[in-house]
Each structure stands twice: as structure tokens, then as C-alpha cells.
Design a protein around this motif. Structure first.
Motif, PDB file in Angstrom:
ATOM      1  N   THR A 149     144.763  29.912  93.955  1.00  0.00           N
ATOM      2  CA  THR A 149     143.381  29.513  93.646  1.00  0.00           C
ATOM      3  C   THR A 149     143.269  28.987  92.213  1.00  0.00           C
ATOM      4  O   THR A 149     142.563  28.008  91.970  1.00  0.00           O
ATOM      5  CB  THR A 149     142.410  30.687  93.833  1.00  0.00           C
ATOM      6  N   LEU A 150     143.965  29.635  91.282  1.00  0.00           N
ATOM      7  CA  LEU A 150     143.936  29.145  89.896  1.00  0.00           C
ATOM      8  C   LEU A 150     144.708  27.832  89.755  1.00  0.00           C
ATOM      9  O   LEU A 150     144.301  26.945  89.002  1.00  0.00           O
ATOM     10  CB  LEU A 150     144.496  30.191  88.941  1.00  0.00           C
ATOM     11  N   MET A 151     145.802  27.706  90.487  1.00  0.00           N
ATOM     12  CA  MET A 151     146.561  26.443  90.432  1.00  0.00           C
ATOM     13  C   MET A 151     145.714  25.300  90.991  1.00  0.00           C
ATOM     14  O   MET A 151     145.729  24.190  90.467  1.00  0.00           O
ATOM     15  CB  MET A 151     147.876  26.575  91.198  1.00  0.00           C
ATOM     16  N   TYR A 152     144.926  25.579  92.056  1.00  0.00           N
ATOM     17  CA  TYR A 152     144.032  24.567  92.618  1.00  0.00           C
ATOM     18  C   TYR A 152     143.013  24.124  91.571  1.00  0.00           C
ATOM     19  O   TYR A 152     142.765  22.929  91.391  1.00  0.00           O
ATOM     20  CB  TYR A 152     143.336  25.103  93.863  1.00  0.00           C
ATOM     21  N   HIS A 156     141.237  19.980  87.799  1.00  0.00           N
ATOM     22  CA  HIS A 156     140.830  19.560  86.457  1.00  0.00           C
ATOM     23  C   HIS A 156     141.777  18.484  85.904  1.00  0.00           C
ATOM     24  O   HIS A 156     141.318  17.472  85.366  1.00  0.00           O
ATOM     25  CB  HIS A 156     140.804  20.760  85.518  1.00  0.00           C
ATOM     26  N   LEU A 157     143.072  18.701  86.034  1.00  0.00           N
ATOM     27  CA  LEU A 157     144.046  17.767  85.457  1.00  0.00           C
ATOM     28  C   LEU A 157     144.015  16.403  86.138  1.00  0.00           C
ATOM     29  O   LEU A 157     144.250  15.380  85.499  1.00  0.00           O
ATOM     30  CB  LEU A 157     145.457  18.360  85.537  1.00  0.00           C
ATOM     31  N   HIS A 158     143.731  16.390  87.443  1.00  0.00           N
ATOM     32  CA  HIS A 158     143.785  15.131  88.201  1.00  0.00           C
ATOM     33  C   HIS A 158     142.405  14.678  88.663  1.00  0.00           C
ATOM     34  O   HIS A 158     142.272  13.918  89.625  1.00  0.00           O
ATOM     35  CB  HIS A 158     144.727  15.308  89.398  1.00  0.00           C
ATOM     36  N   LYS A 159     141.384  15.101  87.949  1.00  0.00           N
ATOM     37  CA  LYS A 159     139.996  14.799  88.328  1.00  0.00           C
ATOM     38  C   LYS A 159     139.756  13.294  88.441  1.00  0.00           C
ATOM     39  O   LYS A 159     139.180  12.826  89.429  1.00  0.00           O
ATOM     40  CB  LYS A 159     139.053  15.421  87.304  1.00  0.00           C
ATOM     41  N   ASP A 160     140.204  12.532  87.440  1.00  0.00           N
ATOM     42  CA  ASP A 160     139.959  11.087  87.458  1.00  0.00           C
ATOM     43  C   ASP A 160     140.616  10.422  88.664  1.00  0.00           C
ATOM     44  O   ASP A 160     140.030   9.548  89.303  1.00  0.00           O
ATOM     45  CB  ASP A 160     140.474  10.438  86.165  1.00  0.00           C
ATOM     46  N   LEU A 161     141.818  10.852  88.989  1.00  0.00           N
ATOM     47  CA  LEU A 161     142.534  10.292  90.133  1.00  0.00           C
ATOM     48  C   LEU A 161     141.836  10.676  91.442  1.00  0.00           C
ATOM     49  O   LEU A 161     141.655   9.838  92.335  1.00  0.00           O
ATOM     50  CB  LEU A 161     143.980  10.793  90.137  1.00  0.00           C
ATOM     51  N   LEU A 162     141.406  11.930  91.552  1.00  0.00           N
ATOM     52  CA  LEU A 162     140.746  12.390  92.768  1.00  0.00           C
ATOM     53  C   LEU A 162     139.403  11.687  92.989  1.00  0.00           C
ATOM     54  O   LEU A 162     139.018  11.407  94.123  1.00  0.00           O
ATOM     55  CB  LEU A 162     140.543  13.911  92.722  1.00  0.00           C
TER      56      LEU A 162
END
Length: 182
Positions: free
Chosen positions: A150-153, A158-164
Motif C-alpha cells: 500500500t505504501l509502495m502504491y 506520487h513519483l509517476h503522477k505526471d505520467l499517469l
């Protein structure tokens, strides 16, 4: 120092260096053998620990023993810190050594098979890139393996927000979450 304490020496001009030392450091006029050993240990450890005598110095045997113990503890802590710095430097050098080995093995292979210079340049460029990616992936995996899914998700989101957000379905989910106040 024990010899100096045991055998008084009057230097030129008639003053007794030991008496000055005793007076400056609040030592007894006629120290016992135990006092002499403690005083000797204190001065030897002060010199070896490079602490120096300074304006503040131990005034009695209890303080001298305490200071000697603290000097040893300080030496151990300093040694442990140096060990940690060495470990950090080794890990930094390890990645560089691995990259250097991969590049050298590639060069040796390509030259042994007489690859054209342009092909060698392209392949070496790829090896540099691939090694950088591999090192980053290893670091990421080492950090991420410490956390539950859950924390890794949450971190990955957060890290790939722009891509998502470039994908319509994910953008719609994000907008829905924002409208509900998440």
C-alpha cells in the motif's frame, strides 16, 4: 610521566617542573603510587587522544579517570564513524567499478571480434546507459522492498503522477478523487 612524577628534576634556574605541573593541575603535593599512575595515565591519554590540556583540565583523580574513559569512548565513536564513511565510499566505488568492468568486458569482446569503431561506440554508449539504469533500479528496489504494497502504491503514484495523468482513465480517477475531497 610516571618517571617524571617519581623522580623530581629541578631544571636550570632552580624551579621544580613537577611542582609547577602539580600546582597548575591541582595535584596533591606528595601523591601516592596510585595517584601517580592515574596522573600518568591522564597525561598520556590526553596526549595520544590529541585533546590537549587547554584552559579546562581535570582537577582530581575521579575527574582524570572520567576524562580518560571519555577519551576512549570518543576514540571508539570516531573509529565507528570513520568505518561508516568508508562503507559509504566503498558502495559508491562499487557501482563505478561494476560499470568499469562492464565497459572493459564489452571493449575487449568487441575488439577481439574486430567490430567497426562506430558499432563499438554505439554499444559502449548503450552499456553506460544500461549500467546507470541498473544501478538506479537496484537502489530503488532496495528502498522499496522495505515497505508494504500500500505504501509502495502511494509512492509510485506520487513519483509517476505526471505520467499517469496523461492516460485518460487515470486522469478521470484523479479528478474524481479531487472532487470528493481525497
Amino acid at each position: 610521566w610516571l618517571i617524571k612524577v617519581e623522580f623530581r628534576y629541578s631544571g636550570p634556574g632552580g624551579f621544580d617542573a613537577l611542582e609547577l605541573l602539580q600546582e597548575d593541575n591541582h595535584m596533591p603535593d606528595s601523591p601516592s603510587l596510585g595517584d601517580k599512575y592515574i596522573i600518568s595515565m591522564y597525561f598520556i591519554n590526553t596526549v595520544f587522544a590529541t585533546v590537549g590540556f587547554g584552559d579546562i583540565s581535570a582537577e582530581n583523580n575521579a575527574e582524570r579517570i572520567y576524562v580518560v574513559i571519555i577519551m576512549y569512548v570518543g576514540t571508539l565513536v570516531f573509529g565507528a564513524m570513520l568505518g561508516e564513511v568508508q562503507n559509504i565510499m566503498d558502495s559508491l566505488r562499487k557501482a563505478d567499478r561494476e560499470r568499469t568492468v562492464a565497459v572493459q568486458e564489452t571493449k575487449d569482446y568487441l575488439r577481439a571480434h574486430q567490430a567497426p569503431p562506430e558499432v563499438e561506440r554505439q554499444m559502449l554508449s548503450w552499456v553506460y546507459f544500461n549500467e546507470d539504469v541498473r544501478i538506479r533500479d537496484e537502489q530503488r528496489s532496495a528502498v522499496w522492498s522495505r515497505f508494504p504494497d500500500t505504501l509502495m502504491y502511494s509512492l509510485a503514484s506520487h513519483l509517476h503522477k505526471d505520467l499517469l495523468l496523461k492516460v485518460g482513465a487515470f486522469r478521470a480517477i484523479s479528478e474524481h478523487k479531487q472532487s470528493e475531497g481525497f
